[in-house]
Design an enzyme around this catalytic site. Structure first.
Site, mmCIF file in Angstrom:
data_model
loop_
_atom_site.group_PDB
_atom_site.id
_atom_site.type_symbol
_atom_site.label_atom_id
_atom_site.label_comp_id
_atom_site.label_asym_id
_atom_site.label_seq_id
_atom_site.Cartn_x
_atom_site.Cartn_y
_atom_site.Cartn_z
ATOM 1 N N THR A 105 0.819 -1.214 0.000
ATOM 2 C CA THR A 105 0.000 0.000 0.000
ATOM 3 C C THR A 105 0.850 1.260 0.000
ATOM 4 O OG1 THR A 105 -1.851 -1.101 1.101
ATOM 5 C CG2 THR A 105 -1.746 1.300 1.290
ATOM 6 N N SER A 144 -7.591 -0.416 -6.145
ATOM 7 C CA SER A 144 -7.094 -0.781 -4.823
ATOM 8 C C SER A 144 -5.644 -1.216 -4.978
ATOM 9 C CB SER A 144 -7.923 -1.938 -4.249
ATOM 10 O OG SER A 144 -7.263 -2.552 -3.146
ATOM 11 N N THR A 145 -4.885 -1.096 -3.896
ATOM 12 C CA THR A 145 -3.535 -1.671 -3.930
ATOM 13 C C THR A 145 -3.584 -3.120 -4.367
ATOM 14 O OG1 THR A 145 -2.742 -0.208 -2.170
ATOM 15 C CG2 THR A 145 -1.528 -2.264 -2.506
ATOM 16 N N THR A 191 35.150 -37.608 -14.561
ATOM 17 C CA THR A 191 33.959 -37.854 -13.749
ATOM 18 C C THR A 191 34.411 -37.945 -12.301
ATOM 19 O OG1 THR A 191 34.167 -40.246 -14.096
ATOM 20 C CG2 THR A 191 32.709 -39.032 -15.593
ATOM 21 N N SER A 322 45.426 -9.579 -7.609
ATOM 22 C CA SER A 322 45.869 -9.610 -6.221
ATOM 23 C C SER A 322 46.486 -8.283 -5.816
ATOM 24 C CB SER A 322 46.896 -10.733 -6.020
ATOM 25 O OG SER A 322 47.427 -10.706 -4.715
ATOM 26 N N SER A 323 46.331 -7.959 -4.552
ATOM 27 C CA SER A 323 46.960 -6.758 -4.008
ATOM 28 C C SER A 323 48.363 -7.033 -3.488
ATOM 29 C CB SER A 323 46.092 -6.186 -2.870
ATOM 30 O OG SER A 323 46.004 -7.136 -1.812
#
Length: 471
Positions: A105, A144-145, A191, A322-323
């Site tokens: 609503t 209506s909602t 597999t 990567s840092s």
């Protein structure tokens, strides 16, 4: 100071009392109360839903104009405002958290109020002058909602399903191009992560394409269940306060302006209270997410390395990985897809819980269904597009690595079973592994088959086809 306050605010009231509203706000008192009550997620209601509600409002105004229930001045102002919003205006005025009490609503009233105040402005009146245009008496007339919101959610979902289905089609095509490109490149299948039979690299891409094709078709077909709408059902689906002329006319107008093949439900009460169609759509998104996760996970595994892993394919390098570790590049696009898939799966659980907890004639948790479902549709479409463009399209198969892994494996010994029996073939595999020899060398040492037969039986290209190798 008091004078400045009066200039900056307007007073609106409802049966709970009065509230000072920002004077330049297009939303009204209901929206203001909801903003104070439900701000929990730092998110706003999905704009696709907002725009779909606006489409319903436009159709309602057009209907009432046609039926003579609204004056041309008011109806045209509402229609003009709806057109502005649908073109991108006033998006910052839809301020409510997607998670809210009231079965939607508050979001519905947010739209009603914004349309009302902008329509007033277009006619030269002050915002909040609801004696001229009222959010409920005019913008929400015969609605209506509980019929607007479900109808709008169906419209929004269909509009997001179509580009998702198209994105799946494009991904399927990209995978099929890889299938054709590598139809003669042989590799070792696995597999349970252990050596299996030889196969063509193209066959693996073909299997992925088939899975995505199924998802594409399922998502395309489910649109049919979303096309039934309950507009005109009003509060509980009985249609009270909505004339039959209004109900049939607004449905026709919605069909025309959306071009989505919408149809009036023969039993609007069903659409009002039952949310199972959204569980179905979300479930198909979860199914698609499962396949996407599998494809992305496989690609990460096959890309692993470059020296310490499988390394049979190389995924495109799109950013530094990567840092701290120099030269490291990670499979970030595949990782992104996996996380998207996890999010879609968790959203599906939310949709399921919210849908099953509807009670009697209404589901109070429709806002959660909306937020989760529309988010899943959006992020999946975007993720697939990026995955195709930044990953699948530019995968490189490392053919020499594939051949090396196959040549060092005893997996092709399975082709011997028909000729020398399972037990004997197993003994030869064990011997090859213990003596670090390939299976061909062991076979020649055992002298149980001619070199010509060995070559025919263990031809890896024949092993990838139906039938018994060597016969």
């Amino acid at each position: 100071m008091y004078s400045n306050h009066e200039e900056s605010y307007r007073i609106e009231k409802d049966f709970l009392g009065e509230i000072s509203m920002p004077k330049d706000a297009y939303y009204g008192i209901h929206t203001q109360r909801a903003a104070e009550n439900f701000s929990i997620s730092n998110k706003s209601t999905n704009l696709h839903l907002i725009h779909a509600i606006v489409v319903v409002k436009k159709a309602a105004a057009m209907t009432h104009l046609k039926l003579g229930n609204l004056s041309p001045t008011i109806a045209n102002a509402i229609i003009a405002t709806c057109n502005e919003i649908l073109q991108g205006a006033l998006s910052d005025q839809f301020i409510l958290d997607p998670l809210q009490g009231g079965a939607g609503t508050s979001t519905h009233m947010n739209v009603n109020e914004v349309i009302t105040n902008r329509a007033l402005e277009l006619l030269g009146h002050d915002k909040g002058n609801y004696q001229i245009i009222h959010p409920l008496h005019h913008v929400n007339l015969s609605q209506s909602t509980n019929d607007v919101y479900p109808t709008a959610l169906r419209i929004a979902a269909i509009r997001l399903l179509r580009p998702l289905s198209e994105a799946c089609a494009e991904l399927q095509n990209s995978l099929q191009l890889k299938e054709n490109r590598y139809e003669h490149t042989i590799k070792l299948a696995r597999t349970q992560l252990m050596d299996a039979l030889p196969m063509m690299v193209g066959q693996s891409f073909g299997a992925y394409a088939q899975a995505i094709a199924r998802d594409r078709w399922r998502l395309y077909k489910v649109e049919e269940r979303l096309r039934q709408i309950n507009i005109g059902g009003t509060a509980i689906g009985t249609g009270m306060n909505a004339s039959l002329k209004y109900i049939y006319t607004i449905t026709d107008i919605l069909q025309d302006i959306t071009e989505l093949g919408l149809a009036r439900s023969e039993f609007p009460m069903d659409i009002t209270q039952n949310m199972d169609v959204f569980v179905e759509v979300s479930g198909l998104l979860k199914s698609a997410a499962t396949n996407l996760f599998k494809v992305a996970s496989d690609l990460r595994l096959l890309n692993s390395g470059p020296k310490g892993g499988i390394g049979e394919i190389t995924l495109p390098s799109v950013q530094v990985g990567s840092s701290i570790m120099s030269g490291k590049v990670n499979p970030v696009m595949a990782e992104m897809v996996c996380q998207m898939a996890m999010k879609v799966m968790s959203n599906d659980y939310a949709v399921t819980l919210a849908s099953m907890n509807g009670q009697l004639e209404l589901n109070a948790f429709t806002p959660l269904i909306t937020d989760a479902l529309l988010e899943s549709l959006e992020i999946m479409t975007k993720a697939i597009v990026l995955f195709k463009e930044k990953c699948i399209d530019n995968i490189v198969v490392n053919e020499e690595v594939c051949k090396k892994h196959l040549s060092e494996s005893c997996a092709i010994a399975t082709a011997l079973v028909h000729h020398i029996g399972h037990d004997y073939a197993s003994e030869l595999v064990k011997k090859a592994q213990e003596e670090s020899k390939d299976i061909v060398t062991v076979l020649k040492e055992e002298k149980i088959l001619s070199e010509e037969d060995i070559e025919k039986i263990l031809d890896p290209y024949e092993i990838t086809k139906p039938g018994i190798p060597g016969i």
